[in-house]
Design an enzyme around this catalytic site. Structure first.
Site, PDB file in Angstrom:
ATOM      1  N   GLU A 265     -29.563  17.108   5.669  1.00 10.87           N
ATOM      2  CA  GLU A 265     -28.341  17.913   5.686  1.00 10.87           C
ATOM      3  C   GLU A 265     -27.124  17.116   5.238  1.00 10.87           C
ATOM      4  OE1 GLU A 265     -27.726  19.550   9.627  1.00 10.87           O
ATOM      5  OE2 GLU A 265     -29.887  19.768   9.825  1.00 10.87           O
TER       6      GLU A 265
ATOM      7  N   CYS B 184     -19.983  14.633   5.032  1.00  9.18           N
ATOM      8  CA  CYS B 184     -20.728  13.935   6.085  1.00  9.18           C
ATOM      9  C   CYS B 184     -22.176  13.848   5.624  1.00  9.18           C
ATOM     10  CB  CYS B 184     -20.614  14.729   7.385  1.00  9.18           C
ATOM     11  SG  CYS B 184     -21.658  14.087   8.698  1.00  9.18           S
TER      12      CYS B 184
ATOM     13  N   CYS C 237     -34.574  10.606  12.842  1.00  5.61           N
ATOM     14  CA  CYS C 237     -33.895   9.440  13.407  1.00  5.61           C
ATOM     15  C   CYS C 237     -34.768   8.827  14.503  1.00  5.61           C
ATOM     16  CB  CYS C 237     -32.550   9.864  13.983  1.00  5.61           C
ATOM     17  SG  CYS C 237     -31.593   8.499  14.661  1.00  5.61           S
TER      18      CYS C 237
ATOM     19  N   CYS D   3     -31.506   9.642  21.104  1.00  7.69           N
ATOM     20  CA  CYS D   3     -30.402  10.073  21.979  1.00  7.69           C
ATOM     21  C   CYS D   3     -30.720  11.464  22.558  1.00  7.69           C
ATOM     22  CB  CYS D   3     -29.077  10.118  21.225  1.00  7.69           C
ATOM     23  SG  CYS D   3     -28.572   8.496  20.599  1.00  7.69           S
TER      24      CYS D   3
ATOM     25  N   CYS E  97     -29.144  14.860  20.971  1.00  9.44           N
ATOM     26  CA  CYS E  97     -29.046  14.982  19.514  1.00  9.44           C
ATOM     27  C   CYS E  97     -30.265  15.664  18.902  1.00  9.44           C
ATOM     28  CB  CYS E  97     -28.864  13.597  18.909  1.00  9.44           C
ATOM     29  SG  CYS E  97     -28.678  13.618  17.129  1.00  9.44           S
TER      30      CYS E  97
ATOM     31  N   CYS F 203     -25.015  17.725  13.823  1.00  7.13           N
ATOM     32  CA  CYS F 203     -26.098  16.989  13.158  1.00  7.13           C
ATOM     33  C   CYS F 203     -27.506  17.462  13.479  1.00  7.13           C
ATOM     34  CB  CYS F 203     -26.008  15.503  13.431  1.00  7.13           C
ATOM     35  SG  CYS F 203     -25.117  15.085  14.894  1.00  7.13           S
TER      36      CYS F 203
HETATM   37  N1  SAH Z   1     -26.715   7.581  14.345  1.00 10.18           N
HETATM   38  C1  SAH Z   1     -25.294   7.519  14.187  1.00 10.18           C
HETATM   39  C2  SAH Z   1     -24.697   8.632  13.342  1.00 10.18           C
HETATM   40  C3  SAH Z   1     -25.216  10.028  13.468  1.00 10.18           C
HETATM   41  S1  SAH Z   1     -24.673  11.100  14.741  1.00 10.18           S
HETATM   42  C4  SAH Z   1     -24.637   7.475  15.542  1.00 10.18           C
HETATM   43  O1  SAH Z   1     -25.322   7.548  16.545  1.00 10.18           O
HETATM   44  O2  SAH Z   1     -23.427   7.282  15.594  1.00 10.18           O
HETATM   45  C5  SAH Z   1     -22.961  11.379  14.573  1.00 10.18           C
HETATM   46  C6  SAH Z   1     -22.277  11.573  15.911  1.00 10.18           C
HETATM   47  O3  SAH Z   1     -22.598  12.844  16.523  1.00 10.18           O
HETATM   48  C7  SAH Z   1     -22.646  10.512  16.931  1.00 10.18           C
HETATM   49  O4  SAH Z   1     -21.498  10.118  17.630  1.00 10.18           O
HETATM   50  C8  SAH Z   1     -23.604  11.281  17.818  1.00 10.18           C
HETATM   51  O5  SAH Z   1     -23.737  10.660  19.059  1.00 10.18           O
HETATM   52  C9  SAH Z   1     -22.957  12.639  17.866  1.00 10.18           C
HETATM   53  N2  SAH Z   1     -23.814  13.744  18.317  1.00 10.18           N
HETATM   54  C10 SAH Z   1     -25.134  13.906  18.174  1.00 10.18           C
HETATM   55  N3  SAH Z   1     -25.550  15.044  18.752  1.00 10.18           N
HETATM   56  C11 SAH Z   1     -24.456  15.625  19.258  1.00 10.18           C
HETATM   57  C12 SAH Z   1     -24.230  16.838  19.990  1.00 10.18           C
HETATM   58  N4  SAH Z   1     -25.222  17.669  20.296  1.00 10.18           N
HETATM   59  N5  SAH Z   1     -22.974  17.115  20.366  1.00 10.18           N
HETATM   60  C13 SAH Z   1     -21.957  16.277  20.044  1.00 10.18           C
HETATM   61  N6  SAH Z   1     -22.103  15.132  19.375  1.00 10.18           N
HETATM   62  C14 SAH Z   1     -23.339  14.801  18.988  1.00 10.18           C
END
Ligand code: SAH
Length: 345
Positions: free
Chosen positions: A91, A104, A111, A115, A118, A332
């Site tokens: 995406e 973006c 990944c 987390c 995510c 994301c």
């Molecule tokens: N892997 C990198 C970049 C990708 S995610 C990182 O972890 O920073 C981009 C941002 O979106 C990160 O801050 C991530 O923690 C956040 N993110 C992921 N899922 C999310 C969600 N469901 N709600 C809000 N932020 C989210």
């Protein structure tokens, strides 16, 4: 499989063309076509036909196909789902801000970081993107939307510092004067906190903005929602951020997704303040985006505002991220995830 031509920098392309017996000026011609987003060597109309054929035989020219294009009726955000040459999908999101159009981009298919909140990590890591494929996201988003892109954030699917060398190569390509010429200060890179790579990036002294996904100021909470914290804990991560600031002079941006009852209490805000003391920082509060598979829920508005006020009262810059494209699953990994699920069913 043939080498991807768009992942080569100008020096490497010069060497490759020289080996083919081509005159020196050809490399810049080819490089410039590649960075304008051609889909085939035949579009390189000022090259001899025979050379176009040799290039097509010897190299892979990547050009992703649009699988889905969703445009937000609310704010004009456009979300792309691209199909790559091997059938995988990633995406890209185009957002309109007053300071320019920002794209973006994803750095990996899936990944590995795990987390809890995510959508990108649900199926794990499939593969890393190449530098050329990352460049394609920028080139073809610009081409398809007709919108000139001035800023890039590496905040899509994947962990950029898990694909470190390739991401550095992408930065070199997109920054090059013969290519898109996007300045480092117009680029942000977001990481979940891979400490050795943050230190390496600090040494390179690139002037990009480092965004660190902190999401909790204490190890207990952070380890629960971000497995990476079990390897590099908060103090060590913030230590690396301090080094990063000392080496680059760039203020760090901290991402903090507000999760109801998990990390949104006044105590969490106070601990965050304590931990950030003396580090020039900007905290970006993100109202958590709902992910169907996750039990975690967003904090309510008053809680977010209270958290923000506690930070601001102590002089820490803190903004609440505007939710763009909320009508089109613009957070994301959600679009790719939905597409996979529909495919499965
Ligand atoms: N892997 C990198 C970049 C990708 S995610 C990182 O972890 O920073 C981009 C941002 O979106 C990160 O801050 C991530 O923690 C956040 N993110 C992921 N899922 C999310 C969600 N469901 N709600 C809000 N932020 C989210």
């Amino acid at each position: 499989m043939n080498q991807e031509i768009k992942s080569l920098n100008l020096t490497e392309l010069q060497a490759a063309l020289k080996q083919m017996g081509q005159p020196a000026f050809r490399a810049k011609q080819v490089y410039s076509w590649l960075h304008r987003g051609v889909r085939s060597f035949d579009e390189m109309t000022d090259l001899p036909k025979a050379l176009r054929q040799t290039l097509a035989d010897g190299f892979l020219l990547t050009a992703p196909q649009v699988v889905r294009r969703q445009k937000s009726a609310l704010d004009g955000t456009i979300k792309y789902l691209w199909r790559l040459h091997d059938g995988n999908c990633v995406e890209t999101v185009l957002m309109r801000y007053h300071h320019g159009n920002t794209v973006c981009i994803s750095s990996e298919v899936g990944c590995p970081m795990g987390c809890a909140f995510c959508a990108s990590t649900i199926g794990g890591l499939v593969r890393k993107l190449s530098a050329g494929e990352m460049l394609d996201e920028v080139l073809f988003t610009e081409q398809d939307s007709g919108q000139e892109i001035s800023n890039i954030v590496l905040m899509g699917i994947g962990e950029p510092l898990d694909n470190y060398e390739t991401v550095c190569r992408f930065l070199e390509l997109v920054n090059s004067g013969e290519g898109m010429n996007i300045g480092m200060r117009h680029i942000s890179l977001s990481t979940c906190g891979i400490v050795p790579r943050i230190l390496e990036l600090a040494e390179s002294r690139l002037q990009l903005t480092l965004s660190v996904s902190l999401h909790a100021p204490d190890d207990e909470t952070r380890s629960k929602i971000m497995p990476v914290n079990r390897r590099w804990q908060v103090e060590e991560l913030l230590g690396a951020c301090r080094v990063y600031y000392e080496k680059t002079g760039r203020r760090i941006s901290f991402e903090y997704a507000m999760i109801r009852g998990v990390n949104d209490s006044p105590e969490a805000a106070r601990l965050l303040l304590k931990r950030l003391r003396g580090l020039p920082a900007h905290v970006n509060l993100i109202p958590l985006n709902n992910v169907e598979e996750s039990p975690l829920k967003p904090s309510d508005r008053t809680t977010v505002l209270r958290f923000q006020k506690l930070l601001e009262d102590q002089g820490v810059a803190c903004t609440i991220r505007r939710t763009l494209g909320s009508d089109i699953d613009a957070s994301c990994g959600q679009l790719r995830r939905k597409y996979q699920k529909n495919d499965e069913s």
